[in-house]
Design a protein around this motif. Sequence first.
Motif: not given
Length: 176
Positions: A73-88
């Motif tokens: 529902d908010e394109p181009a706004v990344l979730d900090a936890e999901c983004t960090a978790a994706f790379f981790a």
Amino acid sequence: MTPPRPTPRTRGRDDRAQTTIDFAVGAGVFLVVVAFVFAFAGQLLVPFTDAERAPTADRFADSLAGGVLGQADEPAVLDAECTAAFFATVQDGDTPPSRCAFGAGSTASAVLGTDARVNVTVEERPPDGDVVVLATPSGPRTLATPSAPTATQSVTVARRFVRLDGRSYRLVVRVW
């Protein structure tokens, strides 16, 4: 009485219109044209060789920016936890939060559902113009998936501007 006009059979060798210089110029122009065709004909087809990867890179960038690393529902706004978790998750096999759109032990290719080789990077672009690769709060690890193309591989790149923790970043997806 006038002398008879020479016929093709009676003309001598000195009456020909073609000279050695004319032949050399013509042969030189021909060789230059042939060399030009061989040198540049391959370059004319280059934009069409990566035609299948360009939409793929765009689709992956849209998918990551539009929901995988954030909320749909908010394109181009990344979730900090999901983004960090994706790379981790990609690098260490950590377990992401349950609200994220991917599971533990996922690779970038698995999250995006492809067999293509994919590299994802989140970069910050400070005002001075130098690109800084974003580091996670837990340490100096960069937010980039581990595989990267070599200098000799053909790569298609898609970029999206995204927001993360109220700051602007660039999401870069490379497909090869």
